[in-house]
Design a protein around this motif. Structure first.
Motif, PDB file in Angstrom:
ATOM      1  N   PRO A  13      35.108  27.132  19.458  1.00  0.00           N
ATOM      2  CA  PRO A  13      35.927  27.580  18.222  1.00  0.00           C
ATOM      3  C   PRO A  13      35.555  28.756  17.906  1.00  0.00           C
ATOM      4  O   PRO A  13      34.468  29.185  17.522  1.00  0.00           O
ATOM      5  CB  PRO A  13      35.703  26.389  17.443  1.00  0.00           C
ATOM      6  CG  PRO A  13      35.026  25.261  17.943  1.00  0.00           C
ATOM      7  CD  PRO A  13      34.251  25.702  19.031  1.00  0.00           C
ATOM      8  N   SER A  14      36.665  29.538  17.622  1.00  0.00           N
ATOM      9  CA  SER A  14      36.337  30.987  17.197  1.00  0.00           C
ATOM     10  C   SER A  14      35.698  30.964  15.793  1.00  0.00           C
ATOM     11  O   SER A  14      35.278  31.896  15.549  1.00  0.00           O
ATOM     12  CB  SER A  14      37.720  31.718  16.992  1.00  0.00           C
ATOM     13  OG  SER A  14      38.633  30.773  16.279  1.00  0.00           O
ATOM     14  N   ASP A  15      35.718  29.959  14.942  1.00  0.00           N
ATOM     15  CA  ASP A  15      35.399  29.835  13.604  1.00  0.00           C
ATOM     16  C   ASP A  15      33.978  28.970  13.567  1.00  0.00           C
ATOM     17  O   ASP A  15      33.495  28.717  12.243  1.00  0.00           O
ATOM     18  CB  ASP A  15      36.369  29.447  12.576  1.00  0.00           C
ATOM     19  CG  ASP A  15      36.672  27.792  12.935  1.00  0.00           C
ATOM     20  OD1 ASP A  15      36.374  27.435  14.193  1.00  0.00           O
ATOM     21  OD2 ASP A  15      37.502  27.452  11.843  1.00  0.00           O
ATOM     22  N   LEU A  16      33.463  29.016  14.698  1.00  0.00           N
ATOM     23  CA  LEU A  16      32.074  28.149  14.746  1.00  0.00           C
ATOM     24  C   LEU A  16      31.158  28.543  13.832  1.00  0.00           C
ATOM     25  O   LEU A  16      30.322  27.810  13.314  1.00  0.00           O
ATOM     26  CB  LEU A  16      31.509  28.142  16.244  1.00  0.00           C
ATOM     27  CG  LEU A  16      30.476  27.454  16.451  1.00  0.00           C
ATOM     28  CD1 LEU A  16      30.553  25.842  16.330  1.00  0.00           C
ATOM     29  CD2 LEU A  16      29.749  27.432  17.958  1.00  0.00           C
ATOM     30  N   GLU A  17      30.949  29.784  13.561  1.00  0.00           N
ATOM     31  CA  GLU A  17      29.946  30.505  12.607  1.00  0.00           C
ATOM     32  C   GLU A  17      29.851  30.000  11.180  1.00  0.00           C
ATOM     33  O   GLU A  17      29.050  30.024  10.350  1.00  0.00           O
ATOM     34  CB  GLU A  17      29.846  32.117  12.662  1.00  0.00           C
ATOM     35  CG  GLU A  17      31.150  32.649  12.037  1.00  0.00           C
ATOM     36  CD  GLU A  17      32.558  32.892  12.870  1.00  0.00           C
ATOM     37  OE1 GLU A  17      33.292  33.177  12.227  1.00  0.00           O
ATOM     38  OE2 GLU A  17      32.232  32.662  14.045  1.00  0.00           O
ATOM     39  N   LYS A  18      31.127  29.339  10.774  1.00  0.00           N
ATOM     40  CA  LYS A  18      31.106  28.949   9.368  1.00  0.00           C
ATOM     41  C   LYS A  18      30.544  27.549   9.210  1.00  0.00           C
ATOM     42  O   LYS A  18      30.481  26.980   8.140  1.00  0.00           O
ATOM     43  CB  LYS A  18      32.599  28.916   8.863  1.00  0.00           C
ATOM     44  CG  LYS A  18      33.506  27.840   9.569  1.00  0.00           C
ATOM     45  CD  LYS A  18      35.084  27.967   8.853  1.00  0.00           C
ATOM     46  CE  LYS A  18      35.943  26.764   8.953  1.00  0.00           C
ATOM     47  NZ  LYS A  18      37.162  27.135   8.499  1.00  0.00           N
ATOM     48  N   TYR A  19      30.203  27.045  10.392  1.00  0.00           N
ATOM     49  CA  TYR A  19      29.386  25.606  10.308  1.00  0.00           C
ATOM     50  C   TYR A  19      28.056  25.640  10.555  1.00  0.00           C
ATOM     51  O   TYR A  19      27.499  26.389  11.528  1.00  0.00           O
ATOM     52  CB  TYR A  19      30.117  24.675  11.303  1.00  0.00           C
ATOM     53  CG  TYR A  19      31.604  24.416  11.221  1.00  0.00           C
ATOM     54  CD1 TYR A  19      32.436  23.672  10.383  1.00  0.00           C
ATOM     55  CD2 TYR A  19      32.355  25.211  12.075  1.00  0.00           C
ATOM     56  CE1 TYR A  19      33.698  23.659  10.169  1.00  0.00           C
ATOM     57  CE2 TYR A  19      33.836  25.161  11.996  1.00  0.00           C
ATOM     58  CZ  TYR A  19      34.532  24.246  10.937  1.00  0.00           C
ATOM     59  OH  TYR A  19      35.856  24.163  10.717  1.00  0.00           O
ATOM     60  N   GLU A  20      27.127  24.992   9.727  1.00  0.00           N
ATOM     61  CA  GLU A  20      25.928  25.195   9.870  1.00  0.00           C
ATOM     62  C   GLU A  20      25.616  23.967  11.143  1.00  0.00           C
ATOM     63  O   GLU A  20      25.936  23.124  11.334  1.00  0.00           O
ATOM     64  CB  GLU A  20      25.248  24.246   8.593  1.00  0.00           C
ATOM     65  CG  GLU A  20      23.720  24.566   8.876  1.00  0.00           C
ATOM     66  CD  GLU A  20      23.086  24.178   7.525  1.00  0.00           C
ATOM     67  OE1 GLU A  20      21.886  23.746   7.387  1.00  0.00           O
ATOM     68  OE2 GLU A  20      23.718  23.973   6.311  1.00  0.00           O
ATOM     69  N   GLY A  21      24.661  24.489  11.756  1.00  0.00           N
ATOM     70  CA  GLY A  21      24.325  23.998  12.999  1.00  0.00           C
ATOM     71  C   GLY A  21      22.786  23.386  12.855  1.00  0.00           C
ATOM     72  O   GLY A  21      22.157  24.350  12.102  1.00  0.00           O
TER      73      GLY A  21
END
Length: 157
Positions: A13-21
């Motif tokens: 997903p293009s917005d993956l950086e907004k989710y904490e891994g």
């Protein structure tokens, strides 16, 4: 009871950086039933998982029991594990009332991605419409279980 579907991922997903891994390391002591140990952040977990037969082979239904471990117990069991430990980053992405668990694999599996969605019922899973970045539904394919991947090289697929 765990009811889930598993998908290959066409693209992240293009917005993956907004989710904490969260970083996950896991290893397997037995394949059937599945006996797994997992380090998730600074938590250590022992899991017993046994598949339950159901009418739709495209849906994974399993009895699952988890118990906390301390670090020393985890390391003791880790030394006894079979195969290659799995290393991945897991992102939890809310989607249409569900949580997608997106696993981004590392090490020998670098560049491989899987998405899982858990459901409250088998019927609920049949109504699920995946997002466009999902690829093939591999829920019924044992080759995409983490326990199988720990024992086999991805190049064997």
């Amino acid at each position: 009871m765990e009811i889930e579907k598993k998908y290959l991922v066409k693209y992240l997903p293009s917005d993956l950086e907004k989710y904490e891994g969260v970083e996950i390391e896991q290893a397997y002591l037995c394949q059937d039933p599945t006996l797994r140990i997992r380090r998730k952040g600074n938590k250590y977990i022992f899991t017993y998982k046994k598949r339950v037969p159901n009418t739709d082979e495209k849906i994974n239904v399993a009895e699952e029991i988890e118990s906390e471990l301390d670090f020393d117990s985890y390391m003791h069991l880790f030394k006894k594990a079979d195969g290659i430990p799995i290393h991945k980053t897991r992102y939890v992405i809310p989607y249409d009332g569900y949580n997608i668990e997106l696993d981004v694999f590392h090490g020998s599996r670098e560049g491989f991605y899987l998405a899982e969605v858990e459901f409250l019922s088998v019927e609920d899973s049949l109504d699920f419409t995946p997002p466009e970045w999902f690829g093939e539904d591999v829920s019924g394919d044992i080759r995409y279980t983490n326990s199988y991947m720990a024992m086999h090289d991805l190049k064997e697929h």
